[in-house]
Enzyme design. Sequence first.
Site, short mmCIF file in Angstrom:
data_model
loop_
_atom_site.label_atom_id
_atom_site.label_comp_id
_atom_site.label_asym_id
_atom_site.label_seq_id
_atom_site.Cartn_x
_atom_site.Cartn_y
_atom_site.Cartn_z
CD GLN A 58 24.38 -46.61 61.23
OE1 GLN A 58 24.83 -46.43 62.40
NE2 GLN A 58 24.92 -46.53 60.07
CB THR A 76 28.36 -43.36 49.66
OG1 THR A 76 29.55 -43.93 50.30
CG2 THR A 76 28.18 -43.88 48.30
CG ASP A 77 32.68 -42.40 51.67
OD1 ASP A 77 31.68 -42.52 52.15
OD2 ASP A 77 33.80 -43.19 52.02
CE1 TYR A 98 26.08 -48.58 50.14
CE2 TYR A 98 28.22 -47.23 50.01
CZ TYR A 98 26.92 -47.47 50.30
OH TYR A 98 26.41 -46.31 51.25
CD1 TRP A 140 33.91 -43.80 56.36
CD2 TRP A 140 35.34 -43.08 58.17
NE1 TRP A 140 35.26 -44.04 56.06
CE2 TRP A 140 36.14 -43.55 57.04
CE3 TRP A 140 35.85 -42.81 59.09
CZ2 TRP A 140 37.42 -43.60 56.99
CZ3 TRP A 140 37.39 -42.87 59.12
CH2 TRP A 140 38.05 -43.30 58.19
N1 LIG Z 1 26.31 -46.37 56.73
C1 LIG Z 1 27.23 -45.66 56.43
O1 LIG Z 1 28.67 -45.51 56.75
C2 LIG Z 1 27.02 -44.78 55.26
C3 LIG Z 1 28.11 -43.95 54.61
C4 LIG Z 1 27.80 -43.05 53.51
C5 LIG Z 1 26.60 -43.18 52.85
N2 LIG Z 1 25.66 -43.78 53.57
C6 LIG Z 1 24.14 -43.73 53.03
O2 LIG Z 1 23.37 -43.14 53.94
C7 LIG Z 1 22.04 -43.62 53.82
C8 LIG Z 1 21.48 -44.10 55.22
O3 LIG Z 1 22.51 -44.99 55.70
P1 LIG Z 1 22.27 -45.80 56.97
O4 LIG Z 1 23.42 -46.01 57.72
O5 LIG Z 1 21.23 -45.16 57.56
O6 LIG Z 1 21.93 -47.32 56.55
P2 LIG Z 1 21.22 -48.31 57.28
O7 LIG Z 1 21.33 -48.34 58.59
O8 LIG Z 1 21.83 -49.62 56.70
O9 LIG Z 1 19.68 -48.33 56.68
C9 LIG Z 1 19.23 -48.61 55.52
C10 LIG Z 1 17.89 -48.75 55.62
O10 LIG Z 1 17.32 -49.27 54.59
C11 LIG Z 1 16.45 -50.52 54.72
N3 LIG Z 1 16.50 -51.50 53.65
C12 LIG Z 1 17.47 -52.65 53.10
N4 LIG Z 1 16.81 -53.08 52.22
C13 LIG Z 1 15.68 -52.69 51.83
C14 LIG Z 1 14.70 -52.86 50.85
N5 LIG Z 1 14.68 -53.98 50.06
N6 LIG Z 1 13.46 -52.05 50.91
C15 LIG Z 1 13.36 -51.03 51.71
N7 LIG Z 1 14.41 -50.75 52.81
C16 LIG Z 1 15.55 -51.69 52.86
C17 LIG Z 1 17.37 -51.49 55.87
O11 LIG Z 1 16.47 -52.13 56.44
P3 LIG Z 1 17.20 -53.40 57.37
O12 LIG Z 1 18.18 -52.95 58.25
O13 LIG Z 1 16.16 -54.20 57.75
O14 LIG Z 1 17.92 -54.33 56.23
C18 LIG Z 1 17.51 -50.03 56.80
O15 LIG Z 1 16.41 -49.64 57.64
C19 LIG Z 1 22.11 -44.43 52.65
O16 LIG Z 1 21.61 -44.11 51.56
C20 LIG Z 1 23.51 -45.22 52.63
O17 LIG Z 1 23.82 -45.63 51.40
C21 LIG Z 1 25.80 -44.65 54.64
#
Ligand SMILES: NC(=O)c1ccc[n+]([C@@H]2O[C@H](COP(=O)([O-])OP(=O)(O)OC[C@H]3O[C@@H](n4cnc5c(N)ncnc54)[C@H](OP(=O)(O)O)[C@@H]3O)[C@@H](O)[C@H]2O)c1
Length: 298
Positions: A11, A105-106, A129, A154
Amino acid sequence: MKILLLGKNGQVGWELQRSLAPLGEVVALDFDSPGPLSADFSRPESLAATVRAIAPQIIVNAAAHTAVDKAESEPDLVRAINATAPGVLAREAAASGAWLMHYSTDYVFDGSGDRPWVEDSPTGPLSVYGRTKLEGEQAIRASGCRHLIFRTSWVYAVRGGNFAKTMLKLAAERDRLTVIDDQIGAPTGADLLADLTAHALRSAQTRPELAGTYHAVASGETSWHGYARHVIGVARAAGRPVKVAEHAIEPVPTSAFPTPARRPHNSRLDTRKLQHTFGLSLPPWQAGVDRLLAEVLT
Ligand SMILES: NC(=O)c1ccc[n+]([C@@H]2O[C@H](COP(=O)([O-])OP(=O)(O)OC[C@H]3O[C@@H](n4cnc5c(N)ncnc54)[C@H](OP(=O)(O)O)[C@@H]3O)[C@@H](O)[C@H]2O)c1
């Protein structure tokens, strides 16, 4: 300036491809990118050769294991992706003098109380996580590399599935919905995070003292129930098919939906440090969600 973007199809990664472009040459990889360079975070040590081959001035890590419930059953894999791999990136950044941009993250907090968490509030993750994300932060700080860590919450994006799209679908199908009302946070757009990242990285290039950890979320707060009501209200006002009446969107406690991972009740993040340090203002969460809905509802 050369920027290595990892996790380009997530995302946030997807939006970063856009927002980082004006800063320099962006080399964007995902774990299944073709070619000899690995960006597979489940093999953390393989990332070192990738960083050395590309020799970026900035590494932006948007990759993570974000499946919070699934994480409970595969902690070793999650630790490799969320903690060990960022540690390798940090080590390489420290050795080369590159900046590392990372997201957390939160979920590093235990969710107690009702006050917004500040950056140095005590952590207490409740899940695999959250624990591994905290370990990732700690590895980055311990490396001594120049870094920015944005803790967010979120996250949604137009691309892919998200809570708002799920609520729109359910609202069109059902005459009653139950939604959790005792987890409080701020829905935050991946586009906003990507724009904040570009601004912050640009400032940090000339002011290295800005390195550190920041809370980065949209302003205001709501529960999942408030979020759902807002989404469904906008859809109703736009004349979209909505079966559920407003009074039939019922608030329920977290315990109504048992999940493998525990989630924090209080996910409020205090963003004053980010706003003051970088001279940025954060829009209300509704602004980003309304923009998402304008795209989704067309
Ligand atoms: N989403 C939330 O609500 C949220 C909240 C707080 C913090 N965050 C943090 O914000 C950041 C971005 O999150 P996001 O929402 O963009 O997450 P996301 O949409 O799940 O994106 C994470 C990316 O990492 C990839 N990934 C997974 N396993 C991997 C591996 N082994 N090697 C390389 N890449 C891999 C995923 O690929 P696939 O999709 O193909 O698995 C996806 O492209 C992260 O650090 C997350 O912890 C997110």
